[in-house]
Design a protein around this motif. Structure first.
Motif, mmCIF file in Angstrom:
data_model
loop_
_atom_site.group_PDB
_atom_site.id
_atom_site.type_symbol
_atom_site.label_atom_id
_atom_site.label_comp_id
_atom_site.label_asym_id
_atom_site.label_seq_id
_atom_site.Cartn_x
_atom_site.Cartn_y
_atom_site.Cartn_z
ATOM 1 N N TYR A 168 0.956 -1.022 0.062
ATOM 2 C CA TYR A 168 0.142 0.031 0.086
ATOM 3 C C TYR A 168 0.875 1.239 -0.008
ATOM 4 C CZ TYR A 168 -4.680 -2.191 0.229
ATOM 5 O OH TYR A 168 -5.683 -2.705 0.166
ATOM 6 N N HIS A 169 1.940 1.378 0.941
ATOM 7 C CA HIS A 169 2.692 2.592 1.262
ATOM 8 C C HIS A 169 3.461 2.617 -0.278
ATOM 9 C CE1 HIS A 169 5.327 4.799 4.461
ATOM 10 N NE2 HIS A 169 4.726 5.646 3.280
ATOM 11 N N TYR A 170 4.041 1.700 -0.772
ATOM 12 C CA TYR A 170 4.809 2.171 -1.983
ATOM 13 C C TYR A 170 3.920 2.091 -3.401
ATOM 14 C CZ TYR A 170 7.931 1.191 -6.026
ATOM 15 O OH TYR A 170 8.489 0.999 -7.101
ATOM 16 N N ASN B 94 10.298 12.401 -0.459
ATOM 17 C CA ASN B 94 10.597 11.927 0.754
ATOM 18 C C ASN B 94 10.281 10.622 0.833
ATOM 19 O OD1 ASN B 94 10.462 14.620 1.629
ATOM 20 N ND2 ASN B 94 8.312 14.599 2.492
ATOM 21 N N HIS B 95 9.168 9.960 0.133
ATOM 22 C CA HIS B 95 9.355 8.354 0.002
ATOM 23 C C HIS B 95 10.436 7.666 -0.568
ATOM 24 C CE1 HIS B 95 5.384 9.334 1.456
ATOM 25 N NE2 HIS B 95 5.111 8.045 1.764
ATOM 26 N N ALA B 96 11.171 8.244 -1.711
ATOM 27 C CA ALA B 96 11.828 7.742 -2.417
ATOM 28 C C ALA B 96 13.204 7.628 -1.403
ATOM 29 C CB ALA B 96 12.284 8.442 -3.757
ATOM 30 N N GLY C 13 3.848 13.507 9.404
ATOM 31 C CA GLY C 13 5.067 14.145 9.162
ATOM 32 C C GLY C 13 6.018 13.387 8.981
ATOM 33 N N TRP C 14 7.128 13.898 9.377
ATOM 34 C CA TRP C 14 8.484 13.031 9.128
ATOM 35 C C TRP C 14 9.534 13.562 10.019
ATOM 36 C CZ3 TRP C 14 8.893 9.890 4.769
ATOM 37 C CH2 TRP C 14 7.800 10.177 3.755
ATOM 38 N N ALA C 15 10.263 12.530 10.756
ATOM 39 C CA ALA C 15 11.475 12.956 11.515
ATOM 40 C C ALA C 15 12.674 12.690 10.749
ATOM 41 C CB ALA C 15 11.363 12.134 12.657
ATOM 42 N N CYS D 235 12.353 9.210 8.934
ATOM 43 C CA CYS D 235 11.224 8.270 9.369
ATOM 44 C C CYS D 235 9.569 8.910 8.951
ATOM 45 C CB CYS D 235 11.366 7.765 10.810
ATOM 46 S SG CYS D 235 10.041 6.505 11.336
ATOM 47 N N ASP D 236 9.122 8.050 8.102
ATOM 48 C CA ASP D 236 7.721 8.597 7.870
ATOM 49 C C ASP D 236 6.995 8.259 8.998
ATOM 50 O OD1 ASP D 236 5.252 8.913 6.605
ATOM 51 O OD2 ASP D 236 5.868 7.657 4.839
ATOM 52 N N VAL D 237 6.185 9.239 9.559
ATOM 53 C CA VAL D 237 5.296 8.942 10.636
ATOM 54 C C VAL D 237 4.006 9.261 10.407
ATOM 55 C CG1 VAL D 237 6.981 9.196 12.384
ATOM 56 C CG2 VAL D 237 5.866 11.273 11.802
ATOM 57 N N GLU E 288 0.350 7.927 9.392
ATOM 58 C CA GLU E 288 -0.345 6.520 9.937
ATOM 59 C C GLU E 288 -0.200 5.657 8.726
ATOM 60 O OE1 GLU E 288 -4.206 7.287 11.314
ATOM 61 O OE2 GLU E 288 -3.506 7.722 13.316
ATOM 62 N N HIS E 289 -0.252 5.977 7.736
ATOM 63 C CA HIS E 289 -0.401 5.078 6.659
ATOM 64 C C HIS E 289 0.973 4.013 6.539
ATOM 65 C CE1 HIS E 289 1.398 8.381 3.426
ATOM 66 N NE2 HIS E 289 2.503 7.534 3.895
ATOM 67 N N ALA E 290 2.140 4.594 7.212
ATOM 68 C CA ALA E 290 3.284 3.915 7.139
ATOM 69 C C ALA E 290 3.293 2.897 8.317
ATOM 70 C CB ALA E 290 4.575 4.864 7.731
HETATM 71 FE FE FE2 Z 1 4.373 7.710 3.629
#
Ligand code: FE2
Length: 205
Positions: free
Chosen positions: A25-27, A78-80, A126-128, A160-162, A164-166
């Motif tokens: 799902y995420h990718y 960000n995802h890549a 968001g993202w850390a 780190c993807d924070v 919820e879908h992660a």
């Molecule tokens: Fe994500």
């Protein structure tokens, strides 16, 4: 035309820490949707055939404003980047990186605790990030929604993807458990390589 980069490992490679279903799902759906939406938005514009970094730098909105092109370009980037920060091969940071992390945060363990605290404490999506820059030390920062630290002189080393879908399929609302799993699949070679490149380029400058 922006393209969805290949996932650097099979969909089930990060199990049991991140499930095949999550990566599917995420990718396969979320990341792909950001790339597709971006292409739809930039069709026929100057942003169609430049790098994602250039789109991000050119379209970052002023505080309080939003830009769909920026949001989708930043999420695509960000995802890549996030996929590259992960690996099925467990490892530990190289000596130079470990020394730098210890100097900045106390120890590797202290760094991981501070990073996890920042990630778990991020309000909403968001993202850390672990970031650095030519004239700055290592820092932990968080960004909301699609935002990333590419503007200015900050260079992302780890994220780190924070959203919820992660983690919601695997950990439901337990974001802290997702962070515990995250540390078991870090691609320290990738982080060290980025840190080393920056170090070399600042020595050469
Ligand atoms: Fe994500």
């Amino acid at each position: 035309m922006h393209t969805l980069p290949e996932l650097p490992y099979p969909l089930d490679a990060l199990e049991p820490h991140i499930s095949r279903e999550t990566l599917d799902y995420h990718y396969g759906k979320h990341h792909r949707a950001y790339v597709n939406k971006l292409n739809e938005l930039v069709k026929g514009t100057d942003y169609e055939n430049v790098s994602l970094e250039e789109v991000i730098r050119a379209t970052r909105p002023a505080p309080g404003h939003s830009s769909p092109v920026y949001n989708n370009a930043a999420q695509a980037w960000n995802h890549a980047f996030y996929w590259q920060c992960l690996t099925p091969q467990q490892g530990s940071p190289q000596a130079g990186l470990q020394r730098a992390l210890s100097a900045a945060f106390g120890s590797l363990d202290d760094f991981q605790q501070q990073f996890s605290r920042a990630a778990v404490g991020t309000f909403g999506s968001g993202w850390a990030w672990l970031v650095t820059g030519k004239d700055r030390g290592l820092e932990i920062i968080t960004t909301g929604n699609a935002d990333n630290p590419l503007a200015g002189d900050r260079v992302p080393l780890l994220t780190c993807d924070v959203w919820e879908h992660a983690y919601y399929i695997d950990y439901r609302n337990a974001r802290a458990e997702y962070l515990d799993a995250f540390w078991k699949i870090i691609n320290w070679d990738f982080v060290a390589e980025r840190y080393g490149q920056l170090h070399e380029s600042s020595n050469a400058a």
